[in-house]
Write an enzyme that holds these catalytic residues in place. Structure first.
Site, mmCIF file in Angstrom:
data_model
loop_
_atom_site.group_PDB
_atom_site.id
_atom_site.type_symbol
_atom_site.label_atom_id
_atom_site.label_comp_id
_atom_site.label_asym_id
_atom_site.label_seq_id
_atom_site.Cartn_x
_atom_site.Cartn_y
_atom_site.Cartn_z
ATOM 1 C CG ASP A 41 9.572 6.659 3.790
ATOM 2 O OD1 ASP A 41 9.175 5.608 3.641
ATOM 3 O OD2 ASP A 41 7.679 7.413 3.856
ATOM 4 C CG LEU A 68 -1.744 -11.489 11.268
ATOM 5 C CD1 LEU A 68 -0.459 -11.985 11.599
ATOM 6 C CD2 LEU A 68 -1.988 -10.141 12.373
ATOM 7 N N GLY A 124 2.358 -10.146 21.779
ATOM 8 C CA GLY A 124 1.609 -9.880 21.033
ATOM 9 C C GLY A 124 0.562 -7.989 21.666
ATOM 10 C CG PHE A 130 -3.161 -10.886 22.043
ATOM 11 C CD1 PHE A 130 -4.389 -11.804 21.785
ATOM 12 C CD2 PHE A 130 -2.210 -11.104 21.395
ATOM 13 C CE1 PHE A 130 -4.081 -11.170 21.071
ATOM 14 C CE2 PHE A 130 -1.863 -10.073 20.123
ATOM 15 C CZ PHE A 130 -3.495 -10.897 19.976
ATOM 16 N NE ARG A 173 2.501 -12.096 17.997
ATOM 17 C CZ ARG A 173 1.687 -10.678 17.447
ATOM 18 N NH1 ARG A 173 2.808 -10.020 17.288
ATOM 19 N NH2 ARG A 173 0.674 -10.640 17.783
ATOM 20 C CD GLU A 203 -0.071 -13.896 20.186
ATOM 21 O OE1 GLU A 203 0.977 -13.608 18.874
ATOM 22 O OE2 GLU A 203 0.099 -13.406 21.433
ATOM 23 N NE ARG A 238 4.447 -5.975 18.472
ATOM 24 C CZ ARG A 238 3.325 -6.063 18.236
ATOM 25 N NH1 ARG A 238 2.371 -5.454 19.404
ATOM 26 N NH2 ARG A 238 2.612 -6.840 17.267
ATOM 27 C CG HIS A 287 3.829 -8.755 12.848
ATOM 28 N ND1 HIS A 287 2.518 -8.501 12.222
ATOM 29 C CD2 HIS A 287 3.271 -8.583 14.628
ATOM 30 C CE1 HIS A 287 1.029 -8.245 13.025
ATOM 31 N NE2 HIS A 287 1.845 -8.537 14.472
ATOM 32 C CG HIS A 338 2.370 -12.716 13.430
ATOM 33 N ND1 HIS A 338 1.306 -14.199 13.450
ATOM 34 C CD2 HIS A 338 1.783 -11.943 14.948
ATOM 35 C CE1 HIS A 338 -0.288 -13.922 14.691
ATOM 36 N NE2 HIS A 338 0.226 -12.525 15.186
ATOM 37 C CD GLN A 373 6.412 -9.997 17.404
ATOM 38 O OE1 GLN A 373 5.889 -8.973 16.934
ATOM 39 N NE2 GLN A 373 6.866 -9.964 18.640
ATOM 40 C CG ASN A 412 2.680 -4.743 25.417
ATOM 41 O OD1 ASN A 412 1.524 -4.312 26.237
ATOM 42 N ND2 ASN A 412 3.486 -6.118 26.029
HETATM 43 C C1 LIG Z 1 -1.717 -6.943 9.452
HETATM 44 C C2 LIG Z 1 -1.451 -6.490 11.353
HETATM 45 C C3 LIG Z 1 -1.513 -6.925 13.111
HETATM 46 C C4 LIG Z 1 -1.382 -5.616 13.780
HETATM 47 N N1 LIG Z 1 -1.970 -6.263 14.803
HETATM 48 C C5 LIG Z 1 -2.098 -6.000 15.931
HETATM 49 C C6 LIG Z 1 -2.642 -6.212 17.594
HETATM 50 O O1 LIG Z 1 -3.691 -6.879 17.765
HETATM 51 N N2 LIG Z 1 -2.574 -5.500 18.247
HETATM 52 C C7 LIG Z 1 -1.272 -4.316 18.937
HETATM 53 O O2 LIG Z 1 -0.873 -4.248 19.631
HETATM 54 N N3 LIG Z 1 -0.309 -4.567 17.673
HETATM 55 C C8 LIG Z 1 -1.166 -4.992 16.315
HETATM 56 N N4 LIG Z 1 0.076 -4.473 15.152
HETATM 57 C C9 LIG Z 1 1.107 -3.448 14.938
HETATM 58 C C10 LIG Z 1 0.238 -2.292 15.901
HETATM 59 O O3 LIG Z 1 -1.259 -2.140 15.080
HETATM 60 C C11 LIG Z 1 1.320 -1.332 14.927
HETATM 61 O O4 LIG Z 1 2.418 -1.436 15.610
HETATM 62 C C12 LIG Z 1 0.740 0.424 15.243
HETATM 63 O O5 LIG Z 1 -0.719 -0.029 14.867
HETATM 64 C C13 LIG Z 1 1.921 1.053 14.113
HETATM 65 O O6 LIG Z 1 1.203 2.606 14.735
HETATM 66 P P1 LIG Z 1 1.548 3.544 14.400
HETATM 67 O O7 LIG Z 1 0.837 5.039 14.553
HETATM 68 O O8 LIG Z 1 3.074 3.562 15.041
HETATM 69 O O9 LIG Z 1 1.890 3.642 12.732
HETATM 70 P P2 LIG Z 1 0.828 3.635 11.791
HETATM 71 O O10 LIG Z 1 -0.114 3.036 11.970
HETATM 72 O O11 LIG Z 1 1.898 2.272 10.660
HETATM 73 O O12 LIG Z 1 1.396 4.983 10.594
HETATM 74 C C14 LIG Z 1 2.247 5.512 10.275
HETATM 75 C C15 LIG Z 1 2.322 6.663 9.932
HETATM 76 O O13 LIG Z 1 3.327 7.452 9.025
HETATM 77 C C16 LIG Z 1 2.956 7.984 8.282
HETATM 78 N N5 LIG Z 1 4.035 8.249 7.277
HETATM 79 C C17 LIG Z 1 5.474 7.593 6.963
HETATM 80 N N6 LIG Z 1 6.197 7.703 5.996
HETATM 81 C C18 LIG Z 1 5.475 9.097 6.083
HETATM 82 C C19 LIG Z 1 6.538 10.171 5.355
HETATM 83 N N7 LIG Z 1 7.506 10.149 4.581
HETATM 84 N N8 LIG Z 1 5.490 11.114 4.971
HETATM 85 C C20 LIG Z 1 4.841 11.455 5.544
HETATM 86 N N9 LIG Z 1 3.775 10.108 6.292
HETATM 87 C C21 LIG Z 1 4.607 9.309 7.157
HETATM 88 C C22 LIG Z 1 1.729 7.164 7.738
HETATM 89 O O14 LIG Z 1 0.946 8.264 6.233
HETATM 90 C C23 LIG Z 1 1.071 6.412 8.455
HETATM 91 O O15 LIG Z 1 0.049 7.348 8.881
HETATM 92 C C24 LIG Z 1 -0.743 -5.071 13.692
HETATM 93 C C25 LIG Z 1 0.689 -5.486 13.287
HETATM 94 C C26 LIG Z 1 -0.131 -5.583 11.990
HETATM 95 C C27 LIG Z 1 0.466 -4.898 10.816
#
Ligand SMILES: Cc1cc2nc3c(=O)[nH]c(=O)nc-3n(C[C@H](O)[C@H](O)[C@H](O)COP(=O)(O)OP(=O)(O)OC[C@H]3O[C@@H](n4cnc5c(N)ncnc54)[C@H](O)[C@@H]3O)c2cc1C
Length: 572
Positions: free
Chosen positions: A215, A246, A386, A120, A280, A249, A384, A349, A236, A234, A388
């Site tokens: 929010d 996406l 990827g 990566f 990135r 990577e 960041r 991203h 991507h 970031q 991590n």
């Molecule tokens: C397409 C894509 C691919 C990625 N691939 C990778 C990868 O391969 N490796 C890697 O390390 N990272 C990757 N990332 C980044 C990583 O996936 C995310 O940073 C991480 O999954 C975020 O997880 P989280 O638990 O912080 O929040 P999220 O999974 O974004 O979840 C947010 C939660 O908060 C809730 N929420 C938000 N606002 C409110 C509200 N007002 N009231 C109630 N609930 C609310 C939502 O319902 C949801 O359940 C990727 C990101 C994207 C977009």
């Protein structure tokens, strides 16, 4: 009288961070009542779309080592990461990978049966632990399954949190809307964890789920907590056009490369050792430079782009390891990557910034922690690496879940006296000023103008004038009379929620732009054409933004924690 529910711990967000936190808290003490609130169904959280991998050192006996993961993370961050935080991540994540394995995670395997890892960007060793190209989906399913084993975890799916209840320095709960019936409910607990994810939907061209709005960040900001380092967004390198979906990577990790319209593998001119696997920010800047030099392609939509070539990887490898992105290419670009290169362009991203916290995810409010992408304990600094981020969600989900559990064992929810004035002020804000608002400007048009402004004015390269113009535009949009909801039903009123989301988007976009304007240097993902160099003398520090009821955000700085490495020039 508003309904009040009492819990021991309230977790907002059911992505990787929220679910991992719930398991950590639930397993600490089975008598603790844990609520997990999410505005979408669990498996619709953005985490399910993580594709490429989760970074960890698994094979020290094969040459990898923890120190190298720490250094790669700090170097990737352009030396803005807090180094104690990077150290904690690297030490804890190998256990999380094994823990997930024990819970049933179907990691991709090597021929000898051990867990496989792929290359990566920005890493010195193949460290992205993966499950084909759907790592987030499998991780989420494994964690969700595990949560269901704990009777003390209750899910409140399709509940929308609107604000934090607190007294001067202590967390008390959240106010929420139960989406299915429109009821306004107070959730009270001695401890809470905000895991509301990233806010990348403040850009139009974005890889994020439509629900990834700020929010959660805004709730904290309005409660007086600082947002940190929000200018670092970031981009991507490989988003497909026009959807922004996406291409992981991992595609470059498996050997794919980028070409310009001369058929040249141009990354050799920008990062001669790492090529497409430089970090990135470096690759995205190289792509925009190629486009500006006239060596890009034109997508049918008129947008400039480059191409990602995977054709030399062959049918078997693509079907075996990159099946998901092949499907995405066919469905959303009409391109089968087995046969032809696919058009791509840098796309919003990830947000390196978030709610200011210490190394353990504790915020400035007693009893409130943050984890995952919504948090900024400064793991990623200015950029960041990827893979991590899913690591971060797992590690700080586990840490904050345990700390919140310990806190709730000490303090009980029935001793909390919530200030009724705070609840009625929040009810007025959302029902009188938004739901029954009298605005006459279409909020969806404002949202589109906002996200287009961010694409235009705060993209890969930035200047004083682009940022000033962006800020002016956002403030102008903010001042228009858009607060109203056409659909006045109580049940499943997504129109109402969209307008609430817009309210948070306008405030947080302002913080991103103001932070970018104040940071007169180029560091990591924040690249200023008018201040091309990194300026450690003046800007080796974090940005903090505090909400100010009657005007501009109050900006401040916060020191970076150095434990091991002095800043050095960054080359790939
Ligand atoms: C397409 C894509 C691919 C990625 N691939 C990778 C990868 O391969 N490796 C890697 O390390 N990272 C990757 N990332 C980044 C990583 O996936 C995310 O940073 C991480 O999954 C975020 O997880 P989280 O638990 O912080 O929040 P999220 O999974 O974004 O979840 C947010 C939660 O908060 C809730 N929420 C938000 N606002 C409110 C509200 N007002 N009231 C109630 N609930 C609310 C939502 O319902 C949801 O359940 C990727 C990101 C994207 C977009």
């Amino acid at each position: 009288m508003t309904e009040t529910l009492l819990y021991d711990i309230i977790i907002v967000g059911s992505g990787l961070a929220g679910l991992r936190a719930a398991i950590s808290a639930a397993s600490k003490n089975k008598n603790l009542k844990i609520a997990v609130i999410s505005k979408v169904q669990v498996m619709r959280s953005h985490s399910v779309s993580a594709e490429g991998g989760t970074a960890a050192v698994l094979y020290e006996n094969e040459g990898d080592n923890l120190e190298s993961h720490i250094y790669d993370t700090i170097k990737g961050s352009d030396f803005l990461a807090d180094q104690d935080v990077a150290e904690l991540l690297v030490k804890k994540i190998p256990y999380e990978i094994i823990q997930l394995d024990r819970w049933g995670m179907p990691w991709s395997r090597k021929e000898n049966g051990r867990i496989d890892q792929r290359k990566f960007g920005g890493y010195s060793f193949p460290r992205a632990t993966y499950a084909q190209d759907k790592v987030g989906f499998y991780e989420m399913q494994t964690l969700y399954d595990t949560c269901l084993k704990y009777e003390n975890i209750t899910f409140f799916n399709e509940w929308f949190c609107t604000s934090i209840l607190h007294n001067s320095n202590t967390f008390q709960g959240f106010t929420c809307i139960e989406i299915k019936n429109g009821h306004f409910v107070n959730m009270v607990a001695p401890s809470g964890i905000i895991c509301t994810g990233g806010a990348g939907r403040i850009y139009s061209f974005s890889t994020y789920a439509y629900s990834s709005t700020p929010d959660g960040l805004d709730m904290a900001y309005r409660a007086g907590l600082a947002l940190k380092d929000m200018e670092f967004v970031q981009f991507h390198p490989t988003g497909i056009i026009p959807s922004g979906i996406l291409i992981t990577e991992g595609a470059r990790g498996e050997g794919g490369y980028l070409i310009n319209s001369k058929g040249e593998r141009f990354m050799k001119n920008y990062a001669k050792d790492k090529l497409e696997l430089a970090s990135r920010d470096v690759v995205s800047r190289a792509m925009i430079t190629e486009i500006q030099a006239g060596r890009g392609f034109k997508h049918v939509s008129g947008v400039d782009c480059l191409k990602l070539d995977l054709t030399h990887l062959g049918d078997e490898k693509i079907k075996g390891k990159l099946a998901g992105i092949r499907e995405i290419g066919i469905k959303f670009s009409g391109v089968d990557v087995i046969n032809e290169p696919i058009e791509v362009r840098p796309v919003c991203h990830y947000m390196m910034g978030g709610i200011h916290s210490n190394v353990d995810g504790a915020t400035e409010l007693n009893g409130l922690w943050v984890a995952g992408e919504a948090a900024c304990n400064s793991l990623h600094g200015a950029n960041r690496l990827g893979a991590n981020s899913t690591s971060e969600c797992l590690v700080w989900g586990a840490i904050t879940g345990e700390l919140a559990a310990n806190y709730s064992i000490k303090y009980k929810s029935n001793s909390i006296n919530v200030d009724n004035q705070q609840i009625s002020t929040e009810e007025k804000r959302i029902f009188d000023r938004i739901f029954r608002g009298k605005g006459d400007v279409n909020p969806y048009e404002i949202r589109k103008e906002l996200t287009d402004t961010m694409d235009e004015n705060a993209y890969v390269y930035r200047t004083e004038s682009s940022l000033v113009e962006g800020l002016k535009k956002i403030r102008q949009l903010k001042s228009l009379y858009w607060k109203h909801v056409d659909d006045q039903v109580k049940e499943y009123n997504t129109n109402f929620l969209n307008v609430m989301e817009l309210d948070s988007m306008l405030r947080v976009a302002e913080v991103v732009l103001l932070g970018a304007l104040n940071r007169r240097e180029s560091r990591g993902a924040h690249s200023r054409i008018d201040y091309k160099e990194r300026d450690d003398n003046n800007f080796l520090k974090h940005t903090l933004a505090y909400y100010n009821d009657d005007g501009e955000p109050k900006m401040n700085w916060h020191p970076v924690t150095f434990t091991r490495y002095a800043p050095a020039e960054r080359r790939y």
